[in-house]
Each structure stands twice: as C-alpha cells, then as structure tokens.
Design a protein around this motif. Structure first.
Motif, mmCIF file in Angstrom:
data_model
loop_
_atom_site.group_PDB
_atom_site.id
_atom_site.type_symbol
_atom_site.label_atom_id
_atom_site.label_comp_id
_atom_site.label_asym_id
_atom_site.label_seq_id
_atom_site.Cartn_x
_atom_site.Cartn_y
_atom_site.Cartn_z
ATOM 1 N N ALA A 64 0.830 -1.203 0.000
ATOM 2 C CA ALA A 64 0.000 0.000 0.000
ATOM 3 C C ALA A 64 0.866 1.256 0.000
ATOM 4 O O ALA A 64 0.575 2.231 -0.715
ATOM 5 N N LEU A 65 1.954 1.241 0.771
ATOM 6 C CA LEU A 65 2.870 2.386 0.822
ATOM 7 C C LEU A 65 3.508 2.635 -0.542
ATOM 8 O O LEU A 65 3.533 3.771 -1.032
ATOM 9 N N ILE A 66 3.972 1.592 -1.183
ATOM 10 C CA ILE A 66 4.604 1.742 -2.498
ATOM 11 C C ILE A 66 3.580 2.175 -3.544
ATOM 12 O O ILE A 66 3.870 3.028 -4.393
ATOM 13 N N LEU A 67 2.364 1.614 -3.478
ATOM 14 C CA LEU A 67 1.313 2.045 -4.406
ATOM 15 C C LEU A 67 1.012 3.525 -4.218
ATOM 16 O O LEU A 67 0.883 4.282 -5.193
ATOM 17 N N GLY A 68 0.908 3.967 -2.972
ATOM 18 C CA GLY A 68 0.643 5.383 -2.695
ATOM 19 C C GLY A 68 1.757 6.280 -3.209
ATOM 20 O O GLY A 68 1.499 7.308 -3.853
ATOM 21 N N TRP A 75 1.521 11.476 -10.385
ATOM 22 C CA TRP A 75 0.750 12.716 -10.435
ATOM 23 C C TRP A 75 1.690 13.923 -10.543
ATOM 24 O O TRP A 75 1.460 14.824 -11.346
ATOM 25 N N VAL A 76 2.785 13.909 -9.746
ATOM 26 C CA VAL A 76 3.745 15.024 -9.781
ATOM 27 C C VAL A 76 4.398 15.102 -11.156
ATOM 28 O O VAL A 76 4.559 16.200 -11.707
#
Length: 85
Positions: A64-68, A75-76
C-alpha cells in the motif's frame, strides 16, 4: 586431541600450530551442523499462524505504501511535465 568449547581442536604439546587435515575439517563441519540443528525449536501451530499473519500484514502495508508513493510520483510527473495533447 581433545575438542575445545568452540568445536575446534585444542592444541596439545608440539602440534600447537597444526590444524586438522581437509577431511577431518569436513567431518568437524558436519558435526557442528548437526549440533546446531538439534538446537532448532519448531514453532507451535499458534506461533506459526501468528508469524504468518504478521508477515502478510507487513507485506500488505508495504504494498500500500509503495502504491501510494507511485501514485503521488506519477501525479507530480504529470503536473510538472504535462501530458502531450
């Protein structure tokens, strides 16, 4: 020869600097491996399930951390460089 506390052979008399031959060292190695394997404790079913749950939970959190982070970085990059039309 007498065996010392760490599994090697203690020096006796004039052979202080002499080490065992190649085949004797292999035998000593396997004896030490067997000795260490006897110290292994098999976890109970409850411990095994607990350890498995902890590992799976950690893997899910890391995914989840890597996906986020991947989503934020994507996005950036799109904001900074723009999407060609």
């Amino acid at each position: 020869m007498s065996q010392d506390a760490v599994g090697g052979f203690a020096a006796r008399g004039a052979s202080a600097g002499k080490k065992p031959n190649f085949f004797m060292r292999i035998v000593i190695f396997f004896r030490q491996v067997i000795s260490e394997l006897r110290k292994v404790v098999t976890p109970t079913r409850k411990e095994l399930l607990t350890f498995t749950g902890v590992v799976l939970g950690f893997v899910i959190v890391m995914m989840a951390l890597i996906l986020g982070l991947d989503t934020v970085f994507s996005w950036v990059v799109n904001v900074v460089f723009g999407v060609p039309s």
